[in-house]
Structure formats: structure tokens, C-alpha cells
Design a protein around this motif. Sequence first.
Motif, PDB file in Angstrom:
ATOM      1  N   VAL A  31       0.835  -1.203   0.000  1.00  0.00           N
ATOM      2  CA  VAL A  31       0.000   0.000   0.000  1.00  0.00           C
ATOM      3  C   VAL A  31       0.867   1.249   0.000  1.00  0.00           C
ATOM      4  N   PHE A  32       1.941   1.206   0.755  1.00  0.00           N
ATOM      5  CA  PHE A  32       2.912   2.310   0.842  1.00  0.00           C
ATOM      6  C   PHE A  32       2.248   3.629   1.264  1.00  0.00           C
ATOM      7  N   ASP A  33       1.335   3.530   2.211  1.00  0.00           N
ATOM      8  CA  ASP A  33       0.623   4.717   2.681  1.00  0.00           C
ATOM      9  C   ASP A  33       1.577   5.624   3.459  1.00  0.00           C
ATOM     10  N   GLY A  34       1.730   6.850   3.006  1.00  0.00           N
ATOM     11  CA  GLY A  34       2.619   7.802   3.641  1.00  0.00           C
ATOM     12  C   GLY A  34       3.974   7.878   2.965  1.00  0.00           C
ATOM     13  N   MET A  35       4.362   6.810   2.291  1.00  0.00           N
ATOM     14  CA  MET A  35       5.680   6.760   1.640  1.00  0.00           C
ATOM     15  C   MET A  35       6.772   7.211   2.609  1.00  0.00           C
ATOM     16  N   HIS A  36       6.775   6.609   3.821  1.00  0.00           N
ATOM     17  CA  HIS A  36       7.758   6.967   4.834  1.00  0.00           C
ATOM     18  C   HIS A  36       9.118   6.355   4.507  1.00  0.00           C
ATOM     19  N   ARG A  37      10.085   6.567   5.399  1.00  0.00           N
ATOM     20  CA  ARG A  37      11.461   6.139   5.134  1.00  0.00           C
ATOM     21  C   ARG A  37      11.565   4.628   4.900  1.00  0.00           C
ATOM     22  N   ARG A 176      12.437  -1.123   9.393  1.00  0.00           N
ATOM     23  CA  ARG A 176      11.848  -0.822  10.699  1.00  0.00           C
ATOM     24  C   ARG A 176      12.253   0.527  11.250  1.00  0.00           C
ATOM     25  N   GLY A 177      13.428   1.019  10.850  1.00  0.00           N
ATOM     26  CA  GLY A 177      13.922   2.254  11.447  1.00  0.00           C
ATOM     27  C   GLY A 177      14.514   1.984  12.813  1.00  0.00           C
ATOM     28  N   PRO A 178      14.541   3.002  13.679  1.00  0.00           N
ATOM     29  CA  PRO A 178      15.164   2.845  15.007  1.00  0.00           C
ATOM     30  C   PRO A 178      14.269   2.093  15.987  1.00  0.00           C
ATOM     31  N   GLY A 179      14.057   0.816  15.733  1.00  0.00           N
ATOM     32  CA  GLY A 179      13.335  -0.018  16.690  1.00  0.00           C
ATOM     33  C   GLY A 179      11.825   0.110  16.638  1.00  0.00           C
ATOM     34  N   HIS A 180      11.212   0.033  17.828  1.00  0.00           N
ATOM     35  CA  HIS A 180       9.760   0.020  17.949  1.00  0.00           C
ATOM     36  C   HIS A 180       9.280   1.083  18.948  1.00  0.00           C
ATOM     37  N   VAL A 181       8.006   1.400  18.826  1.00  0.00           N
ATOM     38  CA  VAL A 181       7.350   2.310  19.773  1.00  0.00           C
ATOM     39  C   VAL A 181       6.072   1.636  20.263  1.00  0.00           C
ATOM     40  N   SER A 227       3.242   3.501   9.126  1.00  0.00           N
ATOM     41  CA  SER A 227       2.122   4.410   8.891  1.00  0.00           C
ATOM     42  C   SER A 227       1.294   4.590  10.156  1.00  0.00           C
ATOM     43  N   THR A 228       1.180   3.533  10.951  1.00  0.00           N
ATOM     44  CA  THR A 228       0.418   3.617  12.197  1.00  0.00           C
ATOM     45  C   THR A 228       1.047   4.631  13.141  1.00  0.00           C
ATOM     46  N   ASN A 229       2.369   4.607  13.258  1.00  0.00           N
ATOM     47  CA  ASN A 229       3.045   5.549  14.140  1.00  0.00           C
ATOM     48  C   ASN A 229       2.915   6.983  13.633  1.00  0.00           C
ATOM     49  N   VAL A 230       3.047   7.183  12.328  1.00  0.00           N
ATOM     50  CA  VAL A 230       2.894   8.528  11.766  1.00  0.00           C
ATOM     51  C   VAL A 230       1.491   9.058  12.034  1.00  0.00           C
ATOM     52  N   ARG A 231       0.496   8.210  11.841  1.00  0.00           N
ATOM     53  CA  ARG A 231      -0.891   8.614  12.081  1.00  0.00           C
ATOM     54  C   ARG A 231      -1.086   8.988  13.553  1.00  0.00           C
ATOM     55  N   TYR A 232      -0.491   8.215  14.439  1.00  0.00           N
ATOM     56  CA  TYR A 232      -0.588   8.499  15.874  1.00  0.00           C
ATOM     57  C   TYR A 232       0.051   9.845  16.213  1.00  0.00           C
ATOM     58  N   LEU A 233       1.232  10.100  15.671  1.00  0.00           N
ATOM     59  CA  LEU A 233       1.933  11.348  15.953  1.00  0.00           C
ATOM     60  C   LEU A 233       1.154  12.554  15.431  1.00  0.00           C
ATOM     61  N   GLU A 244       9.885  13.525  10.519  1.00  0.00           N
ATOM     62  CA  GLU A 244      11.171  12.836  10.598  1.00  0.00           C
ATOM     63  C   GLU A 244      11.035  11.395  10.111  1.00  0.00           C
ATOM     64  N   ILE A 245       9.941  10.748  10.463  1.00  0.00           N
ATOM     65  CA  ILE A 245       9.705   9.375  10.018  1.00  0.00           C
ATOM     66  C   ILE A 245       9.372   9.345   8.529  1.00  0.00           C
ATOM     67  N   LEU A 246       8.575  10.312   8.081  1.00  0.00           N
ATOM     68  CA  LEU A 246       8.202  10.360   6.672  1.00  0.00           C
ATOM     69  C   LEU A 246       9.402  10.648   5.770  1.00  0.00           C
ATOM     70  N   GLY A 247      10.324  11.462   6.277  1.00  0.00           N
ATOM     71  CA  GLY A 247      11.426  11.900   5.429  1.00  0.00           C
ATOM     72  C   GLY A 247      11.019  13.023   4.504  1.00  0.00           C
ATOM     73  N   HIS A 248       9.857  13.594   4.732  1.00  0.00           N
ATOM     74  CA  HIS A 248       9.334  14.718   3.964  1.00  0.00           C
ATOM     75  C   HIS A 248       8.193  15.333   4.766  1.00  0.00           C
TER      76      HIS A 248
END
Length: 404
Positions: A31-37, A176-181, A227-233, A244-248
Motif C-alpha cells: 500500500v505504501f501509505d505515507g511513503m515513509h522512510r 523498521r527504522g530505530p526499533g519500535h514504539v 504508517s500507524t506511528n505517523v498517524r498516531y503522531l 522525521e519518520i516520513l522523510g518529507h
Amino acid sequence: MNITRLTPDPTGLVDWPTLSNDRKSVVTVGVFDGMHRGHQAVIGRVVELAKQYDAFSVVVLFDPRPGLVHGYAAAHDGAEPGDDVRDVQALTGVDERLRMMRDLGVDQVLVVRYTLAFAAKSYRFFLGQMVGKLGMRTLVLGQDAAMGKDRAGDVKAIATLSAATGVFELDVVDDRGPGHVRIPADAKPQMPSEWGEPADPFAAMTKAELRAWSKKHQARLHRTWSSTNVRYLLGQGRIVDANEILGHRHAIEGTVVHGEERGRTIGFPTANLDEATVTGYLPVDGVYAGWLVDMGPADSADGNDDALTDRVASDDKARIADGSPWRWPAAISIGTKPTFSEKTGLHERVVEAYAITGDWLELYGHRVRVEFTGFLRPQVKFDSADALVAELGRNVEETKRLTA
């Protein structure tokens, strides 16, 4: 970049195109929703391998989001959402994802309409189609990817299939990036009560305090790059952390319509977005610093235009680019109108952007892009128009600082 839309037949079968009789493909699916890093890492790997193998780089993009389709079906006796159902949880529209894929150098994007019948196919059948029809020699996936009926095709199962058949390779990317939240199971948007960008509330917690908080809120582990974390933030007003997570910069798009025009009377005329046309996830109510970008007149309503092509046109890149003459710093307000809507019986959320420019902007009927840079303040009721004007002046100055 070539874009092809595909709709499964009632049984879930897709008429996949033949890309070449002799050239192979490197493929990814999602799906690539958000097109994050994390998404960018996966797609970047596809492009890298395709160049290495002299193959096509291919993205199979599902639209609408599977979460919307399955959730809607569960609430509507198995029915599927129509084109008139807005996905208010989607971080980005398809056109935004396509723009970024184009910029990453993807050759082919196959936009597949996600249906329940399509979802019922096994991952083995799906991957067989990818090999037979698209000439897939390599499949690139993130570490926790899963596909097919009941999501049975996880990375482990696909690796086993790849080794057993020998007809394609599996390349797994650490996305995954820097671990989990930890995110509360019942997380809901919560407008900050203080002025300024919200801080990470967990940064000062000890491990014991974080464990107690997680237990109390039944928090679940999610990838930091998700995408879940970005939506939460975004639902907490934490724009800087989300970006920062999106990279844009997080962005939404919509068509400008006539509002109540109260802003004009106090010296702050705004571009009002028609909520029904907005694509992209709306952050929590509040006032933000960001950018307003004029994307040109909205598509005509004659039913003949192809939004998928129009909104990924070559001039979009020039309009969106930093420093373009079609973009302006903007103070952005998101909130609910107190007036009663006869159409819905609800208090509708309104998006208004005040472009900081000395020129008069005539944007009615235009598609605009609103990008978010930082949170300025919560929505509050002021005692007088003079107090509101004074605060808006401060918001403008802070926006200038954050977008300098």
C-alpha cells in the motif's frame, strides 16, 4: 514512469499486463501509505536491483487500503466501499504516492483495486502470477510484510517458497527504522493544550514508568517507521516527529471553495478547503505552520479526465519544489465550525490556510497542497476580534520563522 490501473474480475482474477517477452522484473507489493522512510528503503532497493539486473522496476500498489476494505465490509454485511467512500485514515492519496515513486525512479506502477475476492487468493497463486505475467525474478519486501489470504504469505513462508521453486529470489529490506514504539490500543487524536511543538511524552519516563503506562493503556508495539506511528503522531500534533519518520513534510490536498470569508474582514484571507475533496490524513485540530502550494485548476467535472494522470503530470514537480513561485509560507487552521450543517447534521471540520504573501491570490476552484512544518497552538476561543487578530499576527511571525 508508466502507470496502469487494474481491476480484478468478480472472482478476484487480475488481467496482468505482459511487460516484456525477454526482460525480467524486480517487484515489490504493498500500500505504501505515507511513503515513509521504510517504504522509500524498499522501493529504493527495487530500483537499485532493477538497474543491476537490467530489469524493470515494478511496484504493485493496492488501492484502496486493505484496512478500509475489510473494515467497511465488517460494518456493512460484507459489502465493499464504493468510490464515494473517503478513506479518512489514509496518510496520502494515490497520486502523492505515485509522485514519490516517480521521483525514486520506478519504471512501472500497477495500481490494483483491492477487493475481497482478490484478497481471498493465496499468496502462492499471487506470486505465481507475478512470475508468469510480470517476469518477476526478484521480490523485494520489508521485514514484516505479509500477503495473500489471511496474510499467510509472510517473509518466512515466501522465503521457503522461493527456495523450493527456484523461480524467483526474495530480497528482504530492514524497513523498521530505530526499533519500535508503543501506541495505545485505543489511541485517539488529542489536541495539545500548550502552545508550541509538543514534546515526546515518553522521553523523560523511566523503563518502569513506561511499562506501567503501557500496561494501563494496553499499548502495542509498532515499528517506529510505520504508517500507524505517523498517524498516531499527527493525531497528537507532533508534526516534527511525524515528518522525521516520513522523510518529507506531511501534506494534504483539496479544492479551494468559498467559505464564510470572515478572514477577509480582519485582514487574514484564507484558502478554505472543501472537506469532501481532501486527500491525506488531517492532523488533530489546531493551528500549524507550513506551506500552501497552488497545484492549478481542479480537474473538470466532465467525467472524461484521468485524475491519476493529471495529478502526476510533469509540472507537479515544479510546483511542489521548494522555492517554486506557486508555493507560499502559510499559517494553517484545522477545526470544527460551530454552525449546524443541514447536509450531514454534523459539525464539519474545516481546513483554512493563510498564505503569507503580499500578492492577492485567487485560488477558488484550484487544487491546493497544504504541507505541515510544525504545531503552533491549540484552537481556542478569544474574547474579542482584536485579541484574535493579535494572536494571528503572532502565528504569522512564528510561521515565517519555521519556514525560513
